[in-house]
Each structure stands twice: as structure tokens, then as C-alpha cells.
Design a protein around this motif. Structure first.
Motif, PDB file in Angstrom:
ATOM      1  N   GLU A  86      -3.788  21.693 -21.727  1.00 25.09           N
ATOM      2  CA  GLU A  86      -3.031  20.490 -22.107  1.00 25.09           C
ATOM      3  C   GLU A  86      -2.755  19.500 -20.731  1.00 25.09           C
ATOM      4  O   GLU A  86      -2.347  18.644 -20.616  1.00 25.09           O
ATOM      5  N   SER A  87      -2.661  20.526 -19.464  1.00 29.17           N
ATOM      6  CA  SER A  87      -2.450  19.858 -18.128  1.00 29.17           C
ATOM      7  C   SER A  87      -3.695  18.897 -17.945  1.00 29.17           C
ATOM      8  O   SER A  87      -3.499  17.785 -17.331  1.00 29.17           O
ATOM      9  N   VAL A  88      -4.681  19.487 -18.214  1.00 31.88           N
ATOM     10  CA  VAL A  88      -5.965  18.669 -17.984  1.00 31.88           C
ATOM     11  C   VAL A  88      -6.188  17.500 -18.700  1.00 31.88           C
ATOM     12  O   VAL A  88      -6.263  16.125 -18.252  1.00 31.88           O
ATOM     13  N   THR A  89      -5.833  17.680 -20.007  1.00 35.26           N
ATOM     14  CA  THR A  89      -6.187  16.364 -20.968  1.00 35.26           C
ATOM     15  C   THR A  89      -4.945  15.225 -20.604  1.00 35.26           C
ATOM     16  O   THR A  89      -5.217  14.244 -20.454  1.00 35.26           O
ATOM     17  N   SER A  90      -3.829  15.642 -20.117  1.00 37.53           N
ATOM     18  CA  SER A  90      -2.801  14.746 -20.079  1.00 37.53           C
ATOM     19  C   SER A  90      -2.961  14.000 -18.593  1.00 37.53           C
ATOM     20  O   SER A  90      -2.845  12.927 -18.347  1.00 37.53           O
ATOM     21  N   LEU A  91      -3.756  14.891 -17.661  1.00 37.80           N
ATOM     22  CA  LEU A  91      -4.158  14.158 -16.470  1.00 37.80           C
ATOM     23  C   LEU A  91      -5.080  12.948 -16.756  1.00 37.80           C
ATOM     24  O   LEU A  91      -5.368  12.104 -16.031  1.00 37.80           O
ATOM     25  N   LEU A  92      -6.252  13.670 -17.605  1.00 38.55           N
ATOM     26  CA  LEU A  92      -7.338  12.599 -17.890  1.00 38.55           C
ATOM     27  C   LEU A  92      -6.707  11.442 -18.434  1.00 38.55           C
ATOM     28  O   LEU A  92      -7.472  10.422 -18.292  1.00 38.55           O
ATOM     29  N   LYS A  93      -5.753  11.479 -19.239  1.00 43.90           N
ATOM     30  CA  LYS A  93      -5.356  10.369 -20.047  1.00 43.90           C
ATOM     31  C   LYS A  93      -4.897   9.296 -18.919  1.00 43.90           C
ATOM     32  O   LYS A  93      -5.275   7.918 -19.071  1.00 43.90           O
TER      33      LYS A  93
END
Length: 75
Positions: A62-69
Motif C-alpha cells: 500500500e505504501s509503494v502504490t500510494s507513492l507511485l500514484k
């Protein structure tokens, strides 16, 4: 379910009843520093700064996907 019975060392059992360690406590900061230095050593990358997420795999994803967004929004 798991295969059992499994012998567990008494130190492991006792660790389960200790109080939680806060993420800002001196013990956690020391442990995280040791883990980061150990990771540098194991990866043979003394000049790089590793990044450890102290949490579950779901939290990491979830941290990585929110950062990628956020990164994709600025491209």
C-alpha cells in the motif's frame, strides 16, 4: 493450520509476552540502525542507504502504490 507439535524455545515464548516497543523508542532506533547496517553488509553495498518498512507485506504494498500514484501524477 500447521504441522505439530512444534518445539519452541523458551526465549521465543517469553518474547511474546513482553510489552510492545514504540517506533520512536531508543531500543527500536538502535535495532533499526543495526538492521540497516547489516543489510548494507549483506548486500555488499556500503555506499547505499537501504530502506526497511517495519510492517506487514500489505502495508509495504500500500505504501509503494500510494507513492507511485503521486510520482505518476507529476510525470
Amino acid at each position: 493450520m500447521h504441522v505439530g507439535p512444534t518445539m519452541i524455545d523458551i526465549d521465543v515464548l517469553l518474547a511474546g509476552v513482553r510489552n510492545n516497543t514504540g517506533f520512536a523508542s531508543p531500543e527500536f532506533v538502535t535495532s533499526m540502525g543495526n538492521a540497516l547496517n547489516g543489510l548494507k553488509y549483506v548486500m555488499n553495498a556500503p555506499d547505499y542507504q537501504p530502506f526497511i518498512l517495519p510492517g506487514s507485506g500489505t502495508m509495504a504494498m500500500e505504501s509503494v502504490t500510494s507513492l507511485l500514484k503521486r510520482v505518476i501524477m507529476y510525470l
